[in-house]
Write a protein that holds these residues in place. Sequence first.
Motif: not given
Length: 168
Positions: A11-19, A44-45, A97-104
């Motif tokens: 879910t978090a990674t999918a949000a990365l590509l929401t326009p 960046l992600a 923050s979504t990218v950061e969550q995915s990295v974490t």
Amino acid sequence: MFNRQFLAALTATAALLTPATAATAVHRLDPDAAFLRTAHQGNLAQIALGRIAAHRAGTPELRRLGARIAADSARLDAAVRTAAGRLDVRLDQEPNSTVEQSVTLYRSTPESDFDQLFMSSQAMLHDKAARVVRAELADGDETAARQIARRTLAVIRHHRAALGNFGR
């Protein structure tokens, strides 16, 4: 527990590509600007996630794929930043923050589960990125943004083929 964590990751990674949408009047409100901002955060992600995979993946092949994803995304992002500068589109300098969550999540996933997370999330991210790119190709009118979209689509296809080879 892993299934819940895995679902949260997807879910978090999918949000990365929401326009991306413009939060202030400073942002241009058009498909090309939205594409460039979304592509930048996606790059960046992928740079960060690819680098993590290059170190944490369980096989040399997946480590090489992670490194390739990071390197390809860095090249694409350089083109995105150049086009954004020419088109006066402001890009966030830092990952959202979504990218950061995915990295974490990538960093905290147990080694035994990392390859599955990497493969599943990358397949999903690449599919979502392809939809964003196709929307730009259908709706965008700036030549520079459309050229980046075409290059990005070729890279996505190449990565998806590589990801598919691991499923065999």
